[in-house]
Design a protein around this motif. Structure first.
Motif, short mmCIF file in Angstrom:
data_model
loop_
_atom_site.label_atom_id
_atom_site.label_comp_id
_atom_site.label_asym_id
_atom_site.label_seq_id
_atom_site.Cartn_x
_atom_site.Cartn_y
_atom_site.Cartn_z
N LYS B 174 1.13 -1.15 0.10
CA LYS B 174 -0.19 -0.11 -0.09
C LYS B 174 1.01 1.16 0.19
CE LYS B 174 -4.06 1.75 2.50
NZ LYS B 174 -3.62 3.27 2.96
N GLU B 204 -3.86 -12.05 -11.20
CA GLU B 204 -5.22 -11.13 -11.40
C GLU B 204 -4.69 -9.78 -11.95
OE1 GLU B 204 -7.72 -9.67 -7.72
OE2 GLU B 204 -6.67 -11.43 -7.29
N MET B 206 -5.50 -5.79 -12.36
CA MET B 206 -6.22 -4.75 -11.67
C MET B 206 -5.76 -3.25 -11.75
SD MET B 206 -4.75 -5.82 -7.80
CE MET B 206 -4.25 -7.40 -8.41
N GLU B 210 -6.84 -0.28 -7.34
CA GLU B 210 -7.19 -1.58 -6.65
C GLU B 210 -5.85 -2.22 -6.04
OE1 GLU B 210 -10.95 -2.34 -9.67
OE2 GLU B 210 -8.96 -3.18 -10.24
N LEU B 211 -4.91 -1.92 -6.65
CA LEU B 211 -3.44 -2.67 -6.08
C LEU B 211 -3.35 -2.08 -4.77
CD1 LEU B 211 -1.15 -4.60 -6.79
CD2 LEU B 211 -0.04 -2.77 -7.61
N TYR B 214 -4.77 -4.49 -2.31
CA TYR B 214 -4.67 -5.67 -2.53
C TYR B 214 -3.75 -6.32 -1.45
CZ TYR B 214 -3.11 -9.90 -5.12
OH TYR B 214 -2.87 -11.20 -5.48
N GLU B 215 -4.14 -7.40 -1.02
CA GLU B 215 -3.68 -8.25 -0.12
C GLU B 215 -2.33 -9.16 -0.59
OE1 GLU B 215 -4.62 -9.94 3.47
OE2 GLU B 215 -6.35 -8.39 3.71
N THR B 220 3.93 -13.67 -3.74
CA THR B 220 3.32 -12.54 -4.70
C THR B 220 4.21 -11.85 -5.38
OG1 THR B 220 1.22 -12.55 -3.47
CG2 THR B 220 1.39 -11.24 -5.27
N VAL B 222 4.48 -8.51 -7.95
CA VAL B 222 3.30 -7.55 -8.39
C VAL B 222 4.07 -6.71 -9.39
CG1 VAL B 222 2.46 -5.25 -7.61
CG2 VAL B 222 2.38 -7.05 -6.19
#
Lengths: 244, 244
Positions: B174, B204, B206, B210-211, B214-215, B220, B222
């Motif tokens: 975030k 996914e 986005m 939205e990111l 995102y959790e 992960t 990104v």
């Protein structure tokens, strides 16, 4: 449904391909790609294939030909890219053009790009955060390239330069170094690798000042270290930060 | 002289290794690495090997153990890294520590890092200039990370984030998105890939907005697109610039 694989073959020898790419190349009766790369895989795959090749700057035609070949229920085509399939490869263009070919499924298979294979030849040039920038202005405005060079230098990334020069683009590497020198010390550890994984592979370590006068070509990948990059035992190493 | 290979094994399955790495793993009687990665290769290589593993944050001990194993005339040891050997891998640390072991030759073998394997899962997320940034502040000061995020966003790179979050580092993604949002549109095409090349792989697409909510987790990777990145047929594509 036909399938079109877009595969990164790494530097070009069999050793540098992934196990999956090697198998897919065997499985596909049709291999498409830029003619220089087709010549690299022909000795490995033999003559028992249909090869669909085009020259430089014929990228759209090459993708169209590969997509056409992949139409048909059992069609299996592999479009090869040097290095990775995405990074300065054909995967993006194929996916965009594939929207016109709903009968073709596209699968992208990654490969070892020059930032990684060159880093390994030098030692561990890219051991931490890095920025990949192509100096080719065929498709990218020079202002965009210059801005990225400034940003990457200011952000203290390890910078990996693709396509530093060619016969028609002389002086591009010098120009790039001059931009980077505004933010980085002239003694910054740099490296250049020629013909990665191919005959005549060679590498050289130098300072950023020396790189400014270096003569690169189409087959050279250039690395500019971060502030932390060192020359350790003749290798270019960017530490992750462990206390020794 | 003993040899210590430092090899990037890609995402962890056999398909994602290079042909050379696959062969080296067979040839070496001793395999060293972080225990999670050792568990990934054990089913492929079998019990007929000596495995030297250590836990997280035991990197120096792991390198030392591998170097010790590689002492001796015919010793052949392979230290495995997930993804690539250089990029956030062990090659740098091994090369630095190897200066104390003149009787050991170190060879770095590259592998497919998550920026490439994740890009392929998404389509061609990294189709042009890109910046790789790890959000882990275990070894890198947060100010350095923040500065690189700003620079990469301002330079309009495709940004690939490694280690976006972990159990002990919540809110890092975030925070990174908030920095990037100062330079980039909230509708920027982004993607996230979990468990690349492993069981439970999923991706996914986005927006950057939205990111921000995102959790992510340790597994992960990104991707934040450049201004040119598009969503084409459900895939994340950064065009090289060909006119369609």
């Amino acid at each position: 449904m036909g399938i079109l694989y877009v595969a990164g073959i790494g530097p070009g020898n069999e050793d540098g391909m992934t196990v999956k790419v090697r198998r897919i190349l065997d499985e596909c009766p049709v291999i498409a790609g830029y003619k220089t790369y087709i010549e690299l895989v022909k000795p490995i795959l033999g003559a028992d294939k249909k090869y669909v090749d085009t020259g430089m700057r014929m990228e759209k035609e090459r993708c169209r030909m590969a997509l056409e070949e992949a139409c048909g229920d059992d069609a299996k085509v592999c479009m090869i890219c040097s290095g990775d399939a995405s990074v300065y490869g054909m995967a993006g263009l194929v996916l965009e053009m594939a929207e016109e070919y709903p009968e073709v499924r596209v699968e992208v298979i990654p490969g070892v790009t020059a930032a990684l294979s060159g880093s390994a030849v030098l030692g561990a040039a890219v051991g931490h955060d890095c920025a990949l920038i192509s100096l080719s202005d065929l498709l990218t405005p020079r202002e965009v390239i210059d801005k990225r060079l400034s940003a990457a230098a200011e952000g203290d990334f390890v910078i990996c330069l693709y396509n530093p020069e060619s016969r028609t683009r002389k002086g591009y590497l010098k120009h790039a170094c001059e931009i980077i020198l505004k933010y980085r010390d002239k003694d910054t550890v740099c490296g250049a690798v020629r013909n990665i994984g191919r005959d005549g592979e060679q590498y050289e370590l130098m300072t950023l000042e020396e790189l400014t006068g270096y003569e690169a070509d189409m087959f050279t990948t250039v690395f500019i270290g971060s502030r932390r990059t060192v020359a350790a035992g003749g290798r270019m190493v960017t530490p992750r930060g462990y206390e020794l």
